[in-house]
Design an enzyme around this catalytic site. Sequence first.
Site, short mmCIF file in Angstrom:
data_model
loop_
_atom_site.label_atom_id
_atom_site.label_comp_id
_atom_site.label_asym_id
_atom_site.label_seq_id
_atom_site.Cartn_x
_atom_site.Cartn_y
_atom_site.Cartn_z
N HIS A 1 0.76 -1.33 0.02
CA HIS A 1 -0.04 -0.08 -0.30
C HIS A 1 0.84 1.18 0.12
O HIS A 1 0.30 2.30 0.63
CB HIS A 1 -1.01 0.02 1.02
CG HIS A 1 -1.78 -1.16 1.21
ND1 HIS A 1 -3.05 -1.11 0.83
CD2 HIS A 1 -1.74 -2.32 1.62
CE1 HIS A 1 -4.10 -2.19 0.84
NE2 HIS A 1 -3.04 -3.18 1.50
N ASN B 1 -10.11 -3.08 2.58
CA ASN B 1 -9.77 -3.15 1.19
C ASN B 1 -10.88 -2.88 0.16
O ASN B 1 -11.99 -2.76 0.88
CB ASN B 1 -9.31 -4.54 0.60
CG ASN B 1 -7.86 -4.70 0.89
OD1 ASN B 1 -7.04 -3.46 1.40
ND2 ASN B 1 -7.37 -5.74 1.30
N HIS C 1 -3.99 1.19 12.03
CA HIS C 1 -3.65 0.00 12.63
C HIS C 1 -4.84 -0.90 12.99
O HIS C 1 -5.78 -0.14 13.69
CB HIS C 1 -2.78 0.29 13.90
CG HIS C 1 -2.51 -0.87 15.03
ND1 HIS C 1 -2.60 -2.23 14.40
CD2 HIS C 1 -2.07 -1.11 16.33
CE1 HIS C 1 -2.30 -2.98 15.46
NE2 HIS C 1 -2.06 -2.34 16.53
N TYR D 1 0.92 -4.09 12.36
CA TYR D 1 0.88 -2.54 11.89
C TYR D 1 1.45 -1.70 12.96
O TYR D 1 2.38 -0.62 12.49
CB TYR D 1 -0.64 -1.93 12.09
CG TYR D 1 -1.54 -2.92 10.57
CD1 TYR D 1 -1.45 -4.08 10.40
CD2 TYR D 1 -1.93 -1.91 9.50
CE1 TYR D 1 -1.95 -4.44 9.23
CE2 TYR D 1 -2.38 -2.39 8.47
CZ TYR D 1 -2.55 -4.09 8.41
OH TYR D 1 -3.00 -4.41 7.19
FE1 HDE Z 1 -2.24 -4.87 5.69
N1 HDE Z 1 -0.51 -4.00 5.93
N2 HDE Z 1 -1.60 -6.51 6.02
N3 HDE Z 1 -4.12 -5.86 5.13
N4 HDE Z 1 -3.06 -3.12 4.78
C1 HDE Z 1 -0.25 -2.80 5.69
O1 HDE Z 1 0.79 -1.40 7.61
C2 HDE Z 1 -0.53 -6.94 7.00
C3 HDE Z 1 -4.58 -7.12 5.08
C4 HDE Z 1 -4.53 -2.64 4.55
O2 HDE Z 1 -3.24 3.44 4.00
C5 HDE Z 1 1.05 -2.39 6.37
O3 HDE Z 1 0.89 0.98 7.76
C6 HDE Z 1 -0.51 -8.33 7.27
C7 HDE Z 1 -5.83 -7.30 5.06
C8 HDE Z 1 -4.37 -1.46 4.09
O4 HDE Z 1 -1.78 3.50 5.39
C9 HDE Z 1 1.59 -3.75 7.08
C10 HDE Z 1 -1.61 -8.90 6.74
C11 HDE Z 1 -6.27 -6.01 4.58
C12 HDE Z 1 -2.93 -0.93 4.27
C13 HDE Z 1 0.42 -4.51 6.74
C14 HDE Z 1 -2.28 -7.68 6.11
C15 HDE Z 1 -5.23 -5.15 4.62
C16 HDE Z 1 -2.36 -1.95 5.01
C17 HDE Z 1 2.01 -1.79 5.69
C18 HDE Z 1 -1.78 -10.19 6.78
C19 HDE Z 1 -7.98 -5.79 4.16
C20 HDE Z 1 -2.78 0.41 4.22
C21 HDE Z 1 1.97 -0.39 5.95
C22 HDE Z 1 -1.78 -10.76 7.95
C23 HDE Z 1 -8.66 -5.89 5.47
C24 HDE Z 1 -3.15 1.51 5.19
C25 HDE Z 1 1.43 -0.16 7.08
C26 HDE Z 1 -2.51 2.80 4.79
C27 HDE Z 1 -1.07 -1.83 5.23
C28 HDE Z 1 0.40 -5.74 7.04
C29 HDE Z 1 -3.40 -8.00 5.30
C30 HDE Z 1 -5.36 -3.69 4.46
C31 HDE Z 1 2.91 -3.97 6.82
C32 HDE Z 1 0.39 -8.67 8.04
C33 HDE Z 1 -6.74 -8.61 4.92
C34 HDE Z 1 -5.60 -0.62 3.79
O5 HDE Z 1 1.54 -3.50 8.74
#
Ligand code: HDE
Length: 703
Positions: A84, A157, A348, A371
């Site tokens: 993202h 999402n 987060h 997060y």
């Molecule tokens: Fe994320 N995800 N994600 N994700 N995600 C991040 O956090 C992560 C997942 C989502 O505009 C990171 O600050 C793991 C699902 C959005 O700043 C990180 C897993 C969904 C955004 C991270 C998932 C999301 C992130 C990278 C699986 C939809 C952007 C930067 C266990 C429900 C937020 C950050 C923004 C961002 C980890 C799966 C949505 C790396 C470990 C499922 C919208 O922490």
Amino acid sequence: MAKSARPPASKSPSVKSNLGRGGETHQTAPHADARLTTNQGTVISDNQNSLKVGDRGPTLLEDFILREKITHFDHERIPERIVHARGSGAHGVFQVYKSQAHLTKAGFLQDPKLKTRVFVRFSTVAGGVGSVDTARDVRGFAVKFYTQEGNFDLVGNNIPVFFIQDAMKFPDLVHSVKMEPDRGFPQAASAHDTFWDFVSLMPESMHMLMWAMSDRGIPRSYRMMEGFGVHTFRLIDAKGKARFVKFHWRPVLGAFSLIWDEAVKIAGADNDFHRRDLWEAIDTGNFPEYELGLQVFDEAFAEKFDFDVLDPTKLIPEELVPVEIIGKMTLNRNPDNFFAETEQVAFHPGHIVPGIDFSNDPLLQGRLFSYLDTQLIRLGGPNFHQIPINQPVCPFRNLQRDGHMQTMVPKGQVNYEPNTINPDAPRESPDGFASHKQPFPTGQTERVRARSESFGDHYSQARQFWVSNTPPERDHIAGAFAFELGKVSRPAIRSRMLAHLSIIHRDLAAKVSAALGMPIDPSLVTAFQKPKDLKPSPALSIIGKAPETLQGRKIGVLVTAGSDAAWLEGVRKAAKKEGAVINVVAPKVSGIKGSDGSEIAVDHALYAGPSVLFDAVIMAPSAAGAKVLMGEAAAVDWLRDAFGHLKVIGYNTAAEPLVEKAGLAEDEGVVALSGASGLKSFIAAAKKHRIWAREKTLRSPED
Ligand code: HDE
């Protein structure tokens, strides 16, 4: 209405040379508040020249002004988000339509008069910060609610399910979709070997792949896409009763998508298509709106589903649990500074407030760790909550101290609890957040690394998605699989995917196999559980529920010197009445005079304004202008592309030879504008958004 703050060009200062020792510049002396200083407050007298031994000699190390400026510049970038990375933000407000006290005690969901501030960040997932907006990808839809009880982040999402079931697989998934590690490409694209190799070995990803390959993967605008919380969460009422919930966002403009060929061409024409669209809509007072919907059910009801509500690769069809719309979010202010706000905002899923709680979804549980950890590396330390965009609007106080970039100055002797020295020091309060008392599932007391068998049906909902979409949408899904797999160089990976597709639906597999020219070998994949034929869920289709509207749309009007300026104004008014805007395109960006001699304001020169940038187009040259355009490939392509992208095209009499040269077949979307009702017919047709019947005549995904 908000207006752009940019000064008119005529007011910009004249430019003089920076030669000379006194730091001569083009500017007049500033008033006291506008004097440039170092970060320590020393007023700077020369911001043009570094300190040297003579004007041709070496620069001196003692130039603290130069060193401070360059050092700060060298440190301007922070690590981009690993996923993202590319995003666009906006401020807004959220209001419930009526109290939700029967479901939750969350304060911001009680009072319809209460406006809760929000900050939203939309994003793509796979590409880096500078990548394109229109790549085929999942879109992030993250909302921070600044409530009076603390910040609540709904980090969702635009697709209601996810690729994987357990957080353990997230780094593998992300590694596979990002640029391949040896070559550093492709950027912002899933169409390559490592991604398809990985997902073809992960049957649980099949449902999400169907969504990502569908039109949902290429939204028309951030203003026109749905959002989902994905996981099952809990709502807790004042009596402590818990219910399961799935969160939904519905765009008031309706959900719309691009056509793949259009998305590809937009990527070249305007890298920032979605970012610009969101910014301009807010800047001109056309505030994007989204309604919040809930699917609420209790644990007993959850037991009756064929699938496990803790499995994030499954959705709950609206036909089983309707989505109840409970409030509206309006995005009404652009960020003041992209870095300070959009880049530094720290979402987060663990930022929750009383009245909302988690479920045992193993993906969500992993996110609850990730997060916070991510913010530490990105924002440099544990005080990121003090950055203005991340600060709660309610008071916050505790005994956490020090750390990188501490900006607060806590007073007094006490930084521990309990204490007797300061009776006013912060301490726990019985009315604070209390986790829902959730019993462990019966009989589950052993530590195991295992996946529940109830997560084992990988294909039924993927098949349901296929049968729920309209025929054009199905063709797009098949086309996207064919495109992506066509970019995979290893035949074995393609064959494995074809075997999965044949379990999802034979029609899908047949189309993709024909497009690839490869046979299906079903023996390559065995389903863990045999898929069921679930009833179609019409709510899963976008086209099926698309409203007929021009709200929020952009109409491109191609004119030339001598075009009818008064008529053009009529088009502008008619579009405005429908909630749309027009953009004027002409061979040159200035100096175009209409038939009455008045100057026509042009938004784009023809080469900078291809028809892919618009939802519907009008070709209205003068007779002489049309002759010039006949020799201009960009003008003919303007029409051809609009036709190929199934758009509604209006043309005046002078444009007839161009329409002929572009080879446009007659259909309800190719509208002659001559005559009294011409413009009306154009508007009526354009409200349909695209002429789907035309697609069959242009592209032939194998049947
Ligand atoms: Fe994320 N995800 N994600 N994700 N995600 C991040 O956090 C992560 C997942 C989502 O505009 C990171 O600050 C793991 C699902 C959005 O700043 C990180 C897993 C969904 C955004 C991270 C998932 C999301 C992130 C990278 C699986 C939809 C952007 C930067 C266990 C429900 C937020 C950050 C923004 C961002 C980890 C799966 C949505 C790396 C470990 C499922 C919208 O922490």
